[in-house]
Scaffold this active site. Structure first.
Site, PDB file in Angstrom:
ATOM      1  N   SER A 132      13.872 -51.740 -62.794  1.00 38.96           N
ATOM      2  CA  SER A 132      15.185 -52.225 -63.849  1.00 38.96           C
ATOM      3  C   SER A 132      15.777 -50.885 -64.141  1.00 38.96           C
ATOM      4  CB  SER A 132      14.341 -52.740 -64.997  1.00 38.96           C
ATOM      5  OG  SER A 132      15.361 -52.791 -66.224  1.00 38.96           O
ATOM      6  N   GLU A 134      16.676 -50.693 -66.854  1.00 40.92           N
ATOM      7  CA  GLU A 134      16.036 -50.196 -68.359  1.00 40.92           C
ATOM      8  C   GLU A 134      15.318 -48.826 -68.173  1.00 40.92           C
ATOM      9  OE1 GLU A 134      16.307 -51.503 -71.817  1.00 40.92           O
ATOM     10  OE2 GLU A 134      18.304 -51.926 -70.685  1.00 40.92           O
ATOM     11  N   TYR A 156       9.018 -51.807 -72.762  1.00 36.55           N
ATOM     12  CA  TYR A 156       9.415 -52.286 -71.546  1.00 36.55           C
ATOM     13  C   TYR A 156       9.963 -51.441 -70.537  1.00 36.55           C
ATOM     14  CZ  TYR A 156      12.267 -54.856 -68.050  1.00 36.55           C
ATOM     15  OH  TYR A 156      12.758 -55.494 -66.821  1.00 36.55           O
ATOM     16  N   GLU A 288      18.609 -48.514 -78.642  1.00 37.10           N
ATOM     17  CA  GLU A 288      19.402 -49.185 -77.662  1.00 37.10           C
ATOM     18  C   GLU A 288      19.624 -48.630 -76.518  1.00 37.10           C
ATOM     19  OE1 GLU A 288      20.650 -51.823 -76.381  1.00 37.10           O
ATOM     20  OE2 GLU A 288      21.899 -52.757 -77.876  1.00 37.10           O
TER      21      GLU A 288
HETATM   22  P1  NDP Z   1      12.066 -64.041 -66.156  1.00 37.31           P
HETATM   23  O1  NDP Z   1      12.130 -63.846 -67.553  1.00 37.31           O
HETATM   24  O2  NDP Z   1      13.008 -65.094 -65.819  1.00 37.31           O
HETATM   25  O3  NDP Z   1      10.560 -64.464 -65.372  1.00 37.31           O
HETATM   26  C1  NDP Z   1       9.629 -63.657 -65.627  1.00 37.31           C
HETATM   27  C2  NDP Z   1       8.513 -64.391 -64.997  1.00 37.31           C
HETATM   28  O4  NDP Z   1       7.151 -63.638 -65.231  1.00 37.31           O
HETATM   29  C3  NDP Z   1       8.387 -65.720 -65.137  1.00 37.31           C
HETATM   30  O5  NDP Z   1       7.846 -66.421 -64.081  1.00 37.31           O
HETATM   31  C4  NDP Z   1       7.068 -65.563 -66.115  1.00 37.31           C
HETATM   32  O6  NDP Z   1       6.086 -66.659 -66.135  1.00 37.31           O
HETATM   33  C5  NDP Z   1       6.311 -64.583 -65.560  1.00 37.31           C
HETATM   34  N1  NDP Z   1       5.462 -63.734 -66.554  1.00 37.31           N
HETATM   35  C6  NDP Z   1       5.716 -63.285 -67.847  1.00 37.31           C
HETATM   36  N2  NDP Z   1       4.653 -62.919 -68.502  1.00 37.31           N
HETATM   37  C7  NDP Z   1       3.792 -63.058 -67.568  1.00 37.31           C
HETATM   38  C8  NDP Z   1       2.310 -62.973 -67.681  1.00 37.31           C
HETATM   39  N3  NDP Z   1       1.764 -62.164 -68.735  1.00 37.31           N
HETATM   40  N4  NDP Z   1       1.396 -63.376 -66.724  1.00 37.31           N
HETATM   41  C9  NDP Z   1       2.053 -63.847 -65.832  1.00 37.31           C
HETATM   42  N5  NDP Z   1       3.138 -64.104 -65.549  1.00 37.31           N
HETATM   43  C10 NDP Z   1       4.142 -63.823 -66.585  1.00 37.31           C
HETATM   44  O7  NDP Z   1      12.495 -62.763 -65.492  1.00 37.31           O
HETATM   45  P2  NDP Z   1      13.600 -62.609 -64.478  1.00 37.31           P
HETATM   46  O8  NDP Z   1      13.355 -63.742 -63.264  1.00 37.31           O
HETATM   47  O9  NDP Z   1      15.076 -62.261 -64.665  1.00 37.31           O
HETATM   48  O10 NDP Z   1      13.242 -61.190 -63.801  1.00 37.31           O
HETATM   49  C11 NDP Z   1      12.415 -60.960 -62.753  1.00 37.31           C
HETATM   50  C12 NDP Z   1      11.661 -59.611 -62.782  1.00 37.31           C
HETATM   51  O11 NDP Z   1      12.684 -58.661 -62.339  1.00 37.31           O
HETATM   52  C13 NDP Z   1      11.061 -59.104 -64.067  1.00 37.31           C
HETATM   53  O12 NDP Z   1      10.027 -58.435 -63.777  1.00 37.31           O
HETATM   54  C14 NDP Z   1      12.276 -58.378 -64.723  1.00 37.31           C
HETATM   55  O13 NDP Z   1      11.686 -57.474 -65.652  1.00 37.31           O
HETATM   56  C15 NDP Z   1      12.992 -57.829 -63.569  1.00 37.31           C
HETATM   57  N6  NDP Z   1      14.410 -57.474 -63.777  1.00 37.31           N
HETATM   58  C16 NDP Z   1      15.005 -58.286 -64.178  1.00 37.31           C
HETATM   59  C17 NDP Z   1      16.316 -58.196 -64.315  1.00 37.31           C
HETATM   60  C18 NDP Z   1      17.538 -59.205 -64.745  1.00 37.31           C
HETATM   61  O14 NDP Z   1      18.589 -58.883 -65.065  1.00 37.31           O
HETATM   62  N7  NDP Z   1      17.268 -60.420 -64.690  1.00 37.31           N
HETATM   63  C19 NDP Z   1      16.954 -56.790 -63.843  1.00 37.31           C
HETATM   64  C20 NDP Z   1      15.928 -55.920 -63.673  1.00 37.31           C
HETATM   65  C21 NDP Z   1      14.774 -56.165 -63.683  1.00 37.31           C
HETATM   66  P3  NDP Z   1       6.148 -67.916 -67.161  1.00 37.31           P
HETATM   67  O15 NDP Z   1       7.297 -68.837 -66.497  1.00 37.31           O
HETATM   68  O16 NDP Z   1       4.869 -68.617 -67.248  1.00 37.31           O
HETATM   69  O17 NDP Z   1       6.433 -67.249 -68.653  1.00 37.31           O
HETATM   70  P1  GDR Z   2      18.600 -56.363 -71.433  1.00 34.23           P
HETATM   71  O1  GDR Z   2      19.081 -57.859 -71.621  1.00 34.23           O
HETATM   72  O2  GDR Z   2      18.015 -55.968 -72.744  1.00 34.23           O
HETATM   73  O3  GDR Z   2      19.750 -55.366 -70.936  1.00 34.23           O
HETATM   74  O4  GDR Z   2      17.595 -56.743 -70.321  1.00 34.23           O
HETATM   75  P2  GDR Z   2      19.743 -58.641 -72.855  1.00 34.23           P
HETATM   76  O5  GDR Z   2      20.501 -59.838 -72.438  1.00 34.23           O
HETATM   77  O6  GDR Z   2      18.489 -59.054 -73.778  1.00 34.23           O
HETATM   78  O7  GDR Z   2      20.499 -57.596 -73.716  1.00 34.23           O
HETATM   79  C1  GDR Z   2      21.724 -57.321 -73.212  1.00 34.23           C
HETATM   80  C2  GDR Z   2      22.550 -56.324 -74.567  1.00 34.23           C
HETATM   81  O8  GDR Z   2      22.735 -57.506 -75.383  1.00 34.23           O
HETATM   82  C3  GDR Z   2      22.757 -56.877 -76.627  1.00 34.23           C
HETATM   83  N1  GDR Z   2      22.807 -57.984 -77.534  1.00 34.23           N
HETATM   84  C4  GDR Z   2      21.897 -58.819 -77.598  1.00 34.23           C
HETATM   85  N2  GDR Z   2      20.790 -59.244 -76.793  1.00 34.23           N
HETATM   86  C5  GDR Z   2      20.025 -60.478 -77.058  1.00 34.23           C
HETATM   87  N3  GDR Z   2      19.298 -60.675 -76.114  1.00 34.23           N
HETATM   88  N4  GDR Z   2      20.445 -61.114 -78.052  1.00 34.23           N
HETATM   89  C6  GDR Z   2      21.327 -60.998 -78.944  1.00 34.23           C
HETATM   90  O9  GDR Z   2      21.699 -61.734 -79.912  1.00 34.23           O
HETATM   91  C7  GDR Z   2      22.300 -59.774 -78.641  1.00 34.23           C
HETATM   92  N5  GDR Z   2      23.125 -59.233 -79.148  1.00 34.23           N
HETATM   93  C8  GDR Z   2      23.477 -58.023 -78.506  1.00 34.23           C
HETATM   94  C9  GDR Z   2      21.330 -56.228 -76.521  1.00 34.23           C
HETATM   95  O10 GDR Z   2      21.098 -55.120 -77.523  1.00 34.23           O
HETATM   96  C10 GDR Z   2      21.694 -55.491 -75.178  1.00 34.23           C
HETATM   97  O11 GDR Z   2      22.192 -54.164 -75.451  1.00 34.23           O
HETATM   98  C11 GDR Z   2      17.700 -57.360 -69.297  1.00 34.23           C
HETATM   99  C12 GDR Z   2      16.293 -58.142 -68.884  1.00 34.23           C
HETATM  100  O12 GDR Z   2      16.593 -58.881 -67.877  1.00 34.23           O
HETATM  101  C13 GDR Z   2      15.500 -57.038 -68.517  1.00 34.23           C
HETATM  102  O13 GDR Z   2      14.309 -57.538 -68.125  1.00 34.23           O
HETATM  103  C14 GDR Z   2      15.912 -56.298 -67.235  1.00 34.23           C
HETATM  104  O14 GDR Z   2      15.301 -55.125 -66.814  1.00 34.23           O
HETATM  105  C15 GDR Z   2      17.418 -55.682 -67.667  1.00 34.23           C
HETATM  106  O15 GDR Z   2      18.283 -56.782 -68.154  1.00 34.23           O
HETATM  107  C16 GDR Z   2      17.978 -55.005 -66.684  1.00 34.23           C
END
Ligand code: NDP
Ligand code: GDR
Length: 337
Positions: A132, A134, A156, A288
């Site tokens: 990520s 992050e 995270y 942040e």
């Molecule tokens: P989601 O939160 O939509 O999905 C997460 C998945 O992980 C779900 O299937 C969830 O299962 C499963 N999961 C969470 N905790 C556990 C646990 N303790 N045991 C087993 N399964 C678990 O995430 P995304 O699809 O958005 O992201 C996919 C991956 O990519 C993640 O690893 C995320 O950190 C990473 N990522 C995402 C980004 C983004 O912008 N979307 C950017 C960079 C990285 P359940 O449905 O049962 O909760």
């Molecule tokens: P992020 O996504 O932390 O980048 O992680 P998120 O959408 O939660 O936050 C993005 C930015 O928005 C600001 N923010 C808020 N965020 C949330 N959730 N709720 C609010 O009300 C709000 N107001 C402002 C946050 O402070 C932050 O700066 C996502 C996840 O998908 C991770 O799993 C993944 O790795 C990274 O993107 C890349």
């Protein structure tokens, strides 16, 4: 002519946003698709497998716990995958401040267990780790590339750096075809409601439907490089099709503030975001990540990956999907003078 053997893919986190998109992509390419899910998902499929509704009958799901090596080992031995996409994680950064321990446990141990099981049972299997942006956290350079130093700002982010290093170590120590994608934020109508983009687009739909009057948000100045999840999972697949494993940034190369996202989303239905957004100090994070902007040149050159869906199109798709879900018509967009 001898038919090509069917390739078998295993996806952890198949119930999530990315898991559902990559499952669809792999099915369209003729893979046999297996997903690891939590046991509760099998008990309550109506709620927990909704993103997979369209493909449920075409995939195989297996219950296992990310916290148990034995259960992961068992599923890997049963499936014997050719490709493994490890997407399961506690993925909500905010929540990682509330529950540091389970975030670290699930994300680090889960990755380690899966890597160890692949190495021990199917060492030919290609492995993808969901790294990520992050991991860059308080980034020391803009834009961020594969060479930018990591400075995570949450457990995270720390868990993802550990997963990234584990993946690299398994590649170097055991010759595993293990790659990490360093994916910047990617969104879609399947995004979880807790993430800011979906919180905004679902909030817009609720306001339009008369179900709420305001939307509380935290840091509006944070900047993110937002792309579309469907395009990003294609990058994951491409990484595993390369002869050699490697790490790649996947990003659009454009960054926007949270307030820009909100402004566009509200404007799409003819509303002024300033009339509805209520700043809420409780939604700020203890540390942040202020600015993320990715440089995906390596992915473009080596994988031939690029994005097509721009910021405006992404916001529009998400707003319209949320409006449809609540049965409201997004009004024609007013063009600002
Ligand atoms: P989601 O939160 O939509 O999905 C997460 C998945 O992980 C779900 O299937 C969830 O299962 C499963 N999961 C969470 N905790 C556990 C646990 N303790 N045991 C087993 N399964 C678990 O995430 P995304 O699809 O958005 O992201 C996919 C991956 O990519 C993640 O690893 C995320 O950190 C990473 N990522 C995402 C980004 C983004 O912008 N979307 C950017 C960079 C990285 P359940 O449905 O049962 O909760
Ligand atoms: P992020 O996504 O932390 O980048 O992680 P998120 O959408 O939660 O936050 C993005 C930015 O928005 C600001 N923010 C808020 N965020 C949330 N959730 N709720 C609010 O009300 C709000 N107001 C402002 C946050 O402070 C932050 O700066 C996502 C996840 O998908 C991770 O799993 C993944 O790795 C990274 O993107 C890349």
């Amino acid at each position: 002519m001898v038919p090509m053997p069917v390739r078998r893919a295993m996806i952890s986190g198949i119930t999530g946003q990315d898991g559902s998109y990559i499952a669809e992509l792999l099915l369209s390419k003729g893979y046999e698709v297996h997903g690891i899910v939590r046991r509760v998902a099998i008990e309550d499929p109506e709620h927990r497998l909704t993103r997979l509704d369209a493909i449920r009958s075409r995939i195989h799901v297996h219950a296992a716990s990310l916290e148990s090596y034995a259960s992961i080992h068992q599923v890997v031995a049963q499936v014997m995958p050719d490709e493994c996409y490890h997407l399961a994680a506690q993925s909500f950064v905010s929540y990682s401040f509330d529950d540091e321990f389970s975030t670290l446990n699930a994300n680090i141990n889960g990755t380690h267990y899966l890597l160890a099981a692949v190495k021990n049972i199917v060492p030919h299997c290609r492995f993808y780790f969901a790294g990520s942006s992050e991991m860059f956290g308080k980034a020391e350079e803009v834009p961020q590339t594969e060479r930018t130093r990591f400075h995570p700002r949450s457990t995270y982010g720390i868990s993802k750096v550990a997963g990234f290093e584990l993946t690299r170590n398994y590649r170097e120590a055991y010759n595993l075809h293990a790659s990490s994608g360093i994916l910047f934020n990617h969104e879609s109508p399947r995004r979880g409601f807790e993430f800011v983009t979906r919180k905004i687009t679902s909030g817009v739909a609720r306001i339009l439907a008369g179900r709420s009057k305001e939307l509380r948000l935290g840091n509006l100045e944070a900047k993110r490089d937002w792309g579309h999840a469907r395009e990003y999972v294609y990058g994951m697949w491409l990484m595993l099709q390369q002869d050699a494993p490697d790490d790649y940034v996947i990003a659009t190369g454009e960054t926007h503030t949270v307030s820009e996202f909100a402004e566009l989303a509200f404007a799409h239905v003819g509303l002024n975001w300033r009339d509805y957004i209520v700043p809420d100090a409780d939604l700020f994070r203890p540390a942040e990540v202020n600015l993320l902007l990715g440089d995906a040149s390596k992915a473009r050159t080596k994988l031939g990956w690029s994005h097509r869906i721009g910021f405006e199109e992404l916001v529009r798709e998400m707003v319209e999907a949320d409006c449809r879900m609540l049965g409201v018509e997004p009004k024609a967009r007013t063009t600002a003078s």
